[in-house]
Design a protein around this motif. Structure first.
Motif, mmCIF file in Angstrom:
data_model
loop_
_atom_site.group_PDB
_atom_site.id
_atom_site.type_symbol
_atom_site.label_atom_id
_atom_site.label_comp_id
_atom_site.label_asym_id
_atom_site.label_seq_id
_atom_site.Cartn_x
_atom_site.Cartn_y
_atom_site.Cartn_z
ATOM 1 N N PRO A 91 1.189 -1.171 0.230
ATOM 2 C CA PRO A 91 -0.369 0.124 0.280
ATOM 3 C C PRO A 91 0.533 1.367 0.058
ATOM 4 N N GLY A 93 1.152 5.770 -0.216
ATOM 5 C CA GLY A 93 -0.209 6.652 -0.365
ATOM 6 C C GLY A 93 1.081 7.739 -0.699
ATOM 7 N N GLU A 94 1.472 8.974 -0.320
ATOM 8 C CA GLU A 94 2.398 9.917 -1.128
ATOM 9 C C GLU A 94 3.714 9.684 -1.462
ATOM 10 N N GLY A 95 3.882 8.012 -1.816
ATOM 11 C CA GLY A 95 5.526 8.303 -1.343
ATOM 12 C C GLY A 95 6.049 9.220 -0.359
ATOM 13 N N SER A 96 5.954 10.478 0.141
ATOM 14 C CA SER A 96 7.281 10.589 1.019
ATOM 15 C C SER A 96 7.746 10.579 2.558
ATOM 16 N N GLY A 97 7.355 9.117 2.623
ATOM 17 C CA GLY A 97 7.854 8.381 3.653
ATOM 18 C C GLY A 97 9.440 8.094 3.874
ATOM 19 N N ALA A 156 5.089 17.659 9.054
ATOM 20 C CA ALA A 156 6.631 19.449 8.377
ATOM 21 C C ALA A 156 6.068 18.709 6.545
ATOM 22 N N SER A 157 5.374 17.586 6.873
ATOM 23 C CA SER A 157 5.414 17.570 4.875
ATOM 24 C C SER A 157 3.522 17.853 4.614
ATOM 25 N N SER A 162 -0.746 11.738 2.958
ATOM 26 C CA SER A 162 -1.560 11.532 2.882
ATOM 27 C C SER A 162 -2.393 10.665 4.028
ATOM 28 N N ASN A 166 -0.441 8.789 7.036
ATOM 29 C CA ASN A 166 0.212 8.781 8.342
ATOM 30 C C ASN A 166 -0.156 7.891 9.474
ATOM 31 N N GLY A 172 3.642 11.692 13.144
ATOM 32 C CA GLY A 172 4.109 13.396 14.218
ATOM 33 C C GLY A 172 4.371 14.162 13.548
ATOM 34 N N VAL A 228 -5.557 0.266 5.504
ATOM 35 C CA VAL A 228 -6.709 1.182 5.808
ATOM 36 C C VAL A 228 -7.094 1.855 4.997
ATOM 37 N N GLU A 437 9.704 8.927 13.973
ATOM 38 C CA GLU A 437 7.707 9.446 13.700
ATOM 39 C C GLU A 437 8.169 8.314 12.420
#
Ligand SMILES: Cc1cc2nc3c(=O)[nH]c(=O)nc-3n(C[C@H](O)[C@H](O)[C@H](O)COP(=O)(O)OP(=O)(O)OC[C@H]3O[C@@H](n4cnc5c(N)ncnc54)[C@H](O)[C@@H]3O)c2cc1C
Length: 481
Positions: A91, A93-97, A156-157, A162, A166, A172, A228, A437
Motif C-alpha cells: 500500500p 500513500g504519497e510516497g513521502s515516507g 512538516a510534510s 496522505s 500518516n 508525528g 486501511v 516518527e
C-alpha cells in the motif's frame, strides 16, 4: 513429562512468496477480468514513479504493476486475488515516507489511494470525521477548519502526505508536544486483511475498551498487517491563532538548557522545534527569512492557548530562553508574520536537500537527554568528516540529523550507512529509539531487535504470522528477515 512448549513467534518472519513470472501474469490477467474498470499500469515510467519513497540510499526493485482502486470493495477484491495468487502487495500513500515503507517489492503490486481521497462525513455532534486514506493531510485540515474544527497531526510534510500514510507510519510532526501523534487522533479504522476480508476496529465513542485495541495495532504497522480503507479521526474545536517566538543561541547546549527550562516552567507549547547552526544557514540561503546565521541553534516556540494565556506562555518561554543565554528573540502575534517564521522551520529539509545527496534521519531520546544527543550527532559528523545539520521536534525529544555527501562521491552509500549507524547507537545508549516518527520500514529493520529486544520482536512476528500467514502484506518491511 510435560510437553515441550513451542516458543511464541519463534523462527523467521513469515516468508514472502518468491516472484514467479507465470503466476504474476496469471494474477494480472485475473485482476483485469475481475475488475475490468481498474487500470492496471505496467509501463516503465509508471513503475519507476512508484518504486521509491523519499528515502535516499535505497534501491528497491520495480513493482510488478500499480493500481489505484476507487472503492474499499475493489481493494478487498484485489487483496483476495493477491492472496489466491500469492502476490505481494505494497500500500502506498504519497510516497513521502523516510524509511522505505512504500518502496516497491519484487513481483509485488503497489496500490495507491489517489482515487480514494474524500471526506465521507464530518459529525459535528460528536467531533469526528471519517475519511478515505488518500486524502492529503493539509486538505483534511482545511476542510474541517471550514466547520471551525481542527485535525491536529501536523507532519512538516502535511501538504504532500496522505492520511493513509500518516496512519501507516503513526506520523508525528510539529504539534505533538501538545496534541500527540497520529494515533491520539485515530478512533477507528476500516481495514482489508490479508485474506481479502474487511474489518472495522474501534468505534466513534470517546471511550471504548471492548477487546484488544486493534486500532493501535494497525496504526504505525506500515502496511504490513492490513490495508486501511477508511479512517475515523477525532477533531477538536479550532484553537486560537498561534503566537510564535524564535530564540537564537550561540551554543547548542544553551538551546538544550532552554528546552529544559521551558519544560520546568510547566509551559506546554503547541510547537517546540529546533534547528542547529548548519540548518539555520541552509534555510536562510534557501528562503531569506532574516534568521541570524551566526547562531549555533534556534528554537521555535508556539502557543495556541486561549486569550492572554498565549502571551503568558510565550513570555515565560522567552524568559527561559534568555536565562539560558539566548542572544536574540523575536515574537510575532500577526498570523502572516508567524506563518513566515514557521515556514523557515518547515523548509529545513528542502534547504538541506539542495546541498548534495542528503539523508534525513530520525531518532528519539528522553527529552532530558536532548543536549547529549545533539552533541553526539555533532561529534559523529565531525569525526566522519561529513557536513550535516540537525533539526526537529525538540519538545518531543525527536531529532532529524541529516547526512550530506557529494552526489558523485563513490563511497556515498557506505559513508551514510556508517554515520547513521553511529547515530542510532548513540540514541540507544541515551535510552532512546532509532525512529521517533518515520518508522522502521525497509531502512532500519536491522536495528529493530537492538531497539525493542528479542522477545518483543518474537511477539511482533507472532502477530504478523497470525494476520498475514502468506506473507503478502508489504513483505520485507519492519521485521528483520
Ligand atoms: C520534507 C518532509 C518532511 C517530513 N516531515 C515529517 C514530520 O514532521 N513527521 C513525520 O512523522 N513524518 C514526516 N515526514 C515523513 C512522511 O511524510 C510521513 O511518514 C508520512 O506519514 C508519509 O505519508 P505518505 O502519504 O507519503 O505515505 P507513504 O510514504 O506512501 O507510506 C508510508 C507508509 O504507510 C503505508 N501506507 C500508506 N497507505 C496505507 C494504507 N492505506 N493502508 C496501510 N498502510 C498504508 C505504506 O505502506 C508505508 O509503509 C516528512 C517527509 C518529508 C519528505
Amino acid at each position: 513429562m510435560p510437553a515441550p512448549v513451542e516458543q511464541i513467534g519463534g523462527g523467521r518472519t513469515t516468508v514472502a512468496p518468491r516472484p514467479d513470472p507465470e503466476r504474476s501474469a496469471a494474477f494480472l490477467a485475473a485482476l483485469s477480468a475481475r475488475l475490468p474498470g481498474l487500470a492496471v499500469r505496467t509501463d516503465p515510467a509508471d513503475l519507476e514513479a512508484h518504486r521509491r519513497d523519499e528515502t535516499v540510499n535505497l534501491e528497491p526493485p520495480m513493482p510488478l504493476a500499480v493500481v489505484s482502486p476507487s472503492t474499499a470493495g475493489e481493494v478487498a477484491e484485489i487483496v483476495g486475488l493477491a492472496a489466491a495468487y500469492r502476490v505481494p502487495i505494497v500500500p502506498r500513500g504519497e510516497g513521502s515516507g523516510l524509511s522505505g515503507g512504500a518502496a516497491a517489492v519484487a513481483g509485488g503490486l503497489t496500490i495507491t489511494f489517489r482515487k480514494m481521497a474524500s471526506v465521507l462525513s464530518i459529525d459535528l455532534a460528536n467531533l469526528v470525521a471519517t475519511v478515505q486514506p488518500g486524502i492529503i493531510n493539509a486538505t483534511l485540515k482545511a476542510l474541517v477548519a471550514e466547520e471551525g474544527l481542527f485535525y491536529p497531526p501536523d507532519p512538516a510534510s502535511c501538504d504532500i502526505c496522505s492520511i493513509g500514510g500518516n496512519v501507516g507510519t503513526n506520523a508525528g510532526g510539529l504539534c505533538c508536544v501538545k496534541y500527540g501523534v497520529t494515533r491520539e487522533s485515530v478512533l477507528s479504522l476500516e481495514v482489508v486483511l490479508a485474506d481479502g476480508s474487511t474489518i472495522r476496529t474501534g468505534g466513534t465513542t470517546v471511550k471504548d475498551v471492548a477487546g484488544y485495541d486493534l486500532t493501535r495495532l494497525f496504526v504505525g504497522s506500515q502496511g504490513t498487517l492490513g490495508i486501511v480503507t477508511e479512517v475515523t479521526v477525532r477533531l477538536r474545536p479550532i484553537p486560537p491563532p498561534k503566537m510564535t517566538m524564535l530564540a537564537f543561541f550561540t551554543t547548542l547546549t544553551q538551546a538544550g538548557d532552554a528546552v529544559a527550562r521551558i519544560t520546568a516552567a510547566r509551559v506546554v507549547p503547541c510547537t517546540l522545534e529546533m534547528m542547529d547552526g548548519f540548518t539555520i544557514r541552509a534555510v536562510e540561503d534557501y528562503g531569506h527569512f532574516g534568521f541570524d546565521t551566526t547562531a549555533a541553534a534556534m528554537l521555535m516556540v508556539e502557543s495556541d492557548a486561549p486569550g492572554s494565556a498565549a502571551n503568558d506562555e510565550i513570555l515565560t518561554a522567552e524568559r527561559a530562553c534568555r536565562e539560558a543565554g539566548a542572544t536574540f528573540t523575536v515574537a510575532s502575534t500577526d498570523p502572516a508574520e508567524a506563518d513566515l517564521l514557521r515556514q523557515g522551520r518547515r523548509s529545513a529539509w528542502w534547504a538541506i536537500q539542495r546541498l548534495g545527496l542528503a539523508r534525513m534521519d530520525d531518532v528519539g531520546v528522553p527529552r532530558s537527554r536532548m543536549p547529549d544527543l545533539v552533541t553526539a550527532v555533532e561529534r559523529i559528523l565531525a569525526e566522519e568528516g561529513m557536513p550535516g545539520g540537525t533539526f526537529g521536534h525538540v519538545g518531543d525529544g525527536n531529532l532529524h540529523p541529516s547526512f550530506i555527501v557529494a552526489r558523485d562521491d563513490p563511497d556515498a552509500s557506505d559513508r551514510i550507512e556508517r554515520a547513521r549507524g553511529r547515530v542510532y547507537a548513540a540514541a540507544l545508549e541515551l535510552g532512546g529509539t532509532v525512529t521517533g516518527e518515520h518508522g522502521i520500514g525497509l531502512a532500519k529493520r536491522d536495528w529493530l531487535e537492538r531497539t525493542r529486544g528479542e522477545g518483543a520482536v518474537r511477539a511482533m512476528r507472532a502477530v504478523k504470522g497470525a494476520l498475514d500467514p502468506l506473507g503478502i502484506m508489504n513483505p520485507g518491511k519492519v521485521l528483520p528477515d
